[in-house]
Design a protein around this motif. Structure first.
Motif, PDB file in Angstrom:
ATOM      1  N   PHE A  98       0.729  -1.186  -0.080  1.00  0.00           N
ATOM      2  CA  PHE A  98      -0.176   0.108  -0.146  1.00  0.00           C
ATOM      3  C   PHE A  98       0.927   1.277  -0.217  1.00  0.00           C
ATOM      4  CE2 PHE A  98      -3.080  -3.247   1.715  1.00  0.00           C
ATOM      5  CZ  PHE A  98      -4.125  -3.029   0.773  1.00  0.00           C
ATOM      6  N   ILE A  99       2.317   1.109   0.052  1.00  0.00           N
ATOM      7  CA  ILE A  99       3.169   2.291   0.120  1.00  0.00           C
ATOM      8  C   ILE A  99       4.274   2.222  -1.002  1.00  0.00           C
ATOM      9  CG2 ILE A  99       4.261   3.819   1.261  1.00  0.00           C
ATOM     10  CD1 ILE A  99       2.945   3.338   4.020  1.00  0.00           C
ATOM     11  N   TYR A 100       5.034   1.170  -0.755  1.00  0.00           N
ATOM     12  CA  TYR A 100       6.240   1.041  -1.586  1.00  0.00           C
ATOM     13  C   TYR A 100       5.925   0.637  -3.088  1.00  0.00           C
ATOM     14  CZ  TYR A 100       8.209   2.371   2.885  1.00  0.00           C
ATOM     15  OH  TYR A 100       8.773   2.925   3.852  1.00  0.00           O
ATOM     16  N   ALA A 101       5.101  -0.225  -3.459  1.00  0.00           N
ATOM     17  CA  ALA A 101       4.848  -0.777  -4.740  1.00  0.00           C
ATOM     18  C   ALA A 101       4.676   0.347  -5.600  1.00  0.00           C
ATOM     19  CB  ALA A 101       3.527  -1.712  -4.835  1.00  0.00           C
ATOM     20  N   LYS A 102       3.832   1.162  -5.676  1.00  0.00           N
ATOM     21  CA  LYS A 102       3.728   2.360  -6.556  1.00  0.00           C
ATOM     22  C   LYS A 102       5.003   3.101  -6.536  1.00  0.00           C
ATOM     23  CE  LYS A 102       0.242   3.833  -4.328  1.00  0.00           C
ATOM     24  NZ  LYS A 102      -1.025   4.743  -4.007  1.00  0.00           N
ATOM     25  N   LEU A 103       5.636   3.635  -5.533  1.00  0.00           N
ATOM     26  CA  LEU A 103       6.888   4.129  -5.612  1.00  0.00           C
ATOM     27  C   LEU A 103       7.867   3.296  -6.387  1.00  0.00           C
ATOM     28  CD1 LEU A 103       7.121   5.534  -1.893  1.00  0.00           C
ATOM     29  CD2 LEU A 103       6.495   6.767  -3.701  1.00  0.00           C
ATOM     30  N   ILE A 514      12.107  13.732  -5.837  1.00  0.00           N
ATOM     31  CA  ILE A 514      10.696  14.207  -5.296  1.00  0.00           C
ATOM     32  C   ILE A 514       9.828  14.320  -6.618  1.00  0.00           C
ATOM     33  CG2 ILE A 514       9.198  16.023  -4.444  1.00  0.00           C
ATOM     34  CD1 ILE A 514      11.696  16.803  -2.451  1.00  0.00           C
ATOM     35  N   GLU A 515      10.392  14.856  -7.755  1.00  0.00           N
ATOM     36  CA  GLU A 515       9.946  15.364  -8.961  1.00  0.00           C
ATOM     37  C   GLU A 515       9.272  13.791  -9.640  1.00  0.00           C
ATOM     38  OE1 GLU A 515      11.540  16.636 -12.897  1.00  0.00           O
ATOM     39  OE2 GLU A 515      10.839  18.551 -11.866  1.00  0.00           O
ATOM     40  N   LYS A 516      10.130  12.723  -9.554  1.00  0.00           N
ATOM     41  CA  LYS A 516       9.921  11.567 -10.062  1.00  0.00           C
ATOM     42  C   LYS A 516       8.969  10.701  -9.453  1.00  0.00           C
ATOM     43  CE  LYS A 516      12.261   8.171 -13.033  1.00  0.00           C
ATOM     44  NZ  LYS A 516      11.705   8.744 -14.411  1.00  0.00           N
ATOM     45  N   THR A 517       9.137  10.685  -8.099  1.00  0.00           N
ATOM     46  CA  THR A 517       8.458   9.568  -7.477  1.00  0.00           C
ATOM     47  C   THR A 517       7.385  10.389  -6.262  1.00  0.00           C
ATOM     48  OG1 THR A 517      10.087   9.533  -5.626  1.00  0.00           O
ATOM     49  CG2 THR A 517      10.444   8.175  -7.610  1.00  0.00           C
ATOM     50  N   ASN A 518       7.660  11.383  -5.992  1.00  0.00           N
ATOM     51  CA  ASN A 518       6.915  12.150  -5.205  1.00  0.00           C
ATOM     52  C   ASN A 518       6.222  11.202  -3.759  1.00  0.00           C
ATOM     53  OD1 ASN A 518       5.571  14.230  -4.013  1.00  0.00           O
ATOM     54  ND2 ASN A 518       3.904  14.260  -5.253  1.00  0.00           N
ATOM     55  N   PRO A 519       7.139  10.804  -2.757  1.00  0.00           N
ATOM     56  CA  PRO A 519       6.724   9.844  -1.783  1.00  0.00           C
ATOM     57  C   PRO A 519       5.764  10.576  -0.890  1.00  0.00           C
ATOM     58  CG  PRO A 519       8.872   9.826  -2.121  1.00  0.00           C
ATOM     59  CD  PRO A 519       8.428  10.992  -2.780  1.00  0.00           C
ATOM     60  N   GLY A 520       5.792  12.138  -0.764  1.00  0.00           N
ATOM     61  CA  GLY A 520       5.219  12.891   0.196  1.00  0.00           C
ATOM     62  C   GLY A 520       5.535  12.481   1.762  1.00  0.00           C
TER      63      GLY A 520
END
Length: 602
Positions: A98-103, A514-520
């Motif tokens: 729920f957090i890292y897969a999309k990153l 940040i621009e590419k992945t934007n973890p927040g």
């Protein structure tokens, strides 16, 4: 008593086994031309794989031949509850979903160690990428594959009467040919078949185990005196009375749930994702497919698969109560231990089923080894050879290097496997080497302060302390749980201090990340604020990850999996009321995940 020499494979058994080999090699041949076009095709199949195929592959890969042996060792020595040693990794897994897969999918790297030069800057980032490529992709990877191959040796000894050398050679030849030909696409397609065969074989093994005349079905198994004391799903108060048992409870239950899941790097359960699971996320069509594949894996791996292995392990306590009983039944076997109880039980299978179950174990072996070979060679090719040795290498040359490195790693694996003894000992060694690094892998996506120096410190300190405890301290000076706590504490302190007192990565690199992945999250606020004040605000390509929702769904995911896992076990035990309550909780958690699904993956 069953004697090794009396067990023979019938013609139908050999037919099933040979047919499987032929199909696996056929798939490798068919996809070899497409896989050989480029390194992107050979290692990620062009990044267009669907979630269900990747999910099946993740499950098939983590069903290695040594897993049932490992589970058997835990059950025979401590009881069913000892499986919390690996069940605790569900928490890590759900965070990945729920957090890292999309990153990972957003990063668009070819391997997870390429991430280092996406996240960090300078020569230290390049060094870290190259060093980790060899350290993880070759050295550490070979240790893992050797551990899996040890199980193949024990299966060959008990089921076929083969010596260690013969088992290793036969098990590896087909796998290395298949892996070097088909690349990632061949691995993924074959994994689908391997998973189905492996699950059918696992359930068949459990069915025939409880059908043994000394057991008399599930009721007979669960009511047998040798088994009753091993059935508890959680440690009991009595387990704390004896010193040895208390240490086992701390090592196998308390520590995994309190510390191990977030602090220890272990292949297939890396905090923050990584390894061959990250490879599959990176190969997904998009973020939604990456998340879907990883969720399917967590549910199938932890909720569906364990019980057939546990049942066979419990049955082995009735038929082979002691290690000496296994040794008497298989006098020519050289590496007999508690984990030999699983393959020993398989020798009672009738013709046809024996071949299918043996094929399922071969399938599990091939799935795991082929994945590790492809994953390891992807590091060698992309993060070492192409990055440092020959940057201008053609795609054809890179594929060739990948195939050669596959063969070399397999040969080194065979040599190491012959010197190993126990699946449980190997698990402890691997977790100790990776202890203390997990929190760094979780936070590096969300805190600008983490830098290459902190990663290098974590890796070196963890390895050094683990080796000191293993070879520099008198055996028995510390309990296993004390060793793990010591490694985690020293390593975590080392990398945190390093992160705080060394220079962070260049601001430009942090902004581009940040621009590419934007973890927040609040860990990037300083970098974002500075960019705005400078008049050059960061413009991310994606929305920031919704961390509160991700954490909520992580909790719901854990309830879902634990509810199915524990509820199904209690229902089998005859405790239908309590089991039904666990299953109901799982259903409610599943409804919660479905209700928030669109927000979770958008």
């Amino acid at each position: 008593m069953h004697i090794l020499a009396e067990m023979k494979l019938a013609g139908i058994d050999w037919t099933i086994l040979i047919s499987f080999f032929a199909v696996a090699l056929g798939i490798g041949v068919v996809v070899s031309r497409q896989s050989g076009k480029s390194s992107g095709e050979f290692f990620l199949s062009g990044r267009h794989m669907p979630w269900w195929l990747l999910g099946f592959s993740m499950v098939a890969t983590t069903f290695s031949t040594d897993t049932p042996n490992f589970v058997t060792d835990l059950v025979r020595t401590s009881g069913v509850w000892a499986n919390w040693m690996w069940w605790a990794f569900i928490i890590t897994g759900m965070l990945t979903v729920f957090i890292y897969a999309k990153l990972w999918r957003r990063s668009e790297v070819l391997t997870d160690v390429e991430f280092y030069e996406l996240r960090y800057s300078g020569k230290s980032a390049a060094f870290l990428r190259g060093f980790r490529a060899i350290y993880l992709g070759v050295l550490f990877n070979i240790i893992i594959m050797a551990s899996v191959s040890l199980a193949a040796i024990k299966i060959g000894e008990t089921m076929l009467g083969w010596g260690p050398g013969q088992s290793v050679v036969v098990a590896m030849v087909v796998t290395v040919i298949f892996s070097s030909m088909g690349g990632f696409k061949g691995v993924i397609l074959t994994d689908f078949l391997l998973f189905i065969i492996a699950m059918v074989g696992a359930f068949a093994a459990a069915y025939y185990a409880v059908s043994h005349p000394d057991i008399g079905g599930l009721d007979g198994l669960f009511n047998h005196e040798a088994v009753k004391q091993k059935l508890n799903l959680f440690p009991t108060q009595g387990d704390w009375n004896d010193t040895d048992t208390k240490n086992a409870v701390i090592t196998l239950f308390v520590l995994p749930l309190a510390i191990q899941w977030w602090s220890v790097w272990y292949p297939g359960a890396e905090p923050g994702g990584g390894g061959y699971l990250a490879q599959r996320m990176l190969a997904a069509k998009n973020e939604k497919h990456a998340v879907g594949a990883t969720l399917f894996f967590q549910v199938a791996h932890y909720a569906i698969r364990p019980w057939p292995w546990i049942i066979v392990a419990l049955a082995s306590l009735v038929v082979f109560p002691e290690i000496s009983d296994i040794q008497k039944a298989f006098p020519d076997a050289k590496k007999v231990a508690h984990d030999s109880g699983y393959p020993a039980m398989l020798t009672f299978l009738p013709a046809g089923w024996l071949g299918l179950v043996l094929t399922s174990l071969v399938a599990a072996y091939m799935s795991t080894i082929s994945t590790h070979l492809n994953w390891g060679s992807s590091y060698v090719v992309n993060d070492f050879w192409k990055r440092f040795i020959k940057p201008d290498a053609s795609e054809k040359q890179l594929v060739l290097v990948g195939r050669v490195s596959t063969v070399v790693m397999m040969g080194l694996t065979a040599l190491l496997a012959l010197s190993m003894e126990s699946a449980l000992d190997n698990f402890k060694l691997i977790t100790h080497i990776g202890a203390g690094t997990g929190l760094l892998f979780i936070l590096r996506w969300f805190w600008w302060r983490i830098n290459p120096a902190s990663e290098i410190a974590a890796m070196l300190v963890s390895f050094a302390v683990a080796m000191w405890l293993r070879f520099g301290v008198e055996k028995g000076s510390f309990e296993v749980w004390q060793e793990l706590c010591l490694i985690v504490g020293i390593t975590t302190a080392a990398w945190l201090l390093t992160a705080l007192f060394t220079k962070p990565s260049d601001t430009a690199k942090l902004r581009s990340f940040i621009e590419k992945t934007n973890p927040g999250g609040p860990g990037w606020k300083k970098i974002i604020t500075e960019a705005e004040q400078a008049g050059t605000p960061i413009k991310p390509l994606h929305d920031a990850v919704n961390l509160p929702l991700g954490i909520l769904n992580t909790v719901l995911g854990c309830v879902l999996v634990y509810g199915i896992l524990l509820g199904s076990g209690l229902i089998m035990y005859g405790q239908t009321g309590m089991g039904g309550a666990f299953v109901a909780a799982a259903v409610l958690a599943g409804i919660g995940i479905i209700a928030t699904w669109k927000k979770s993956v958008s």
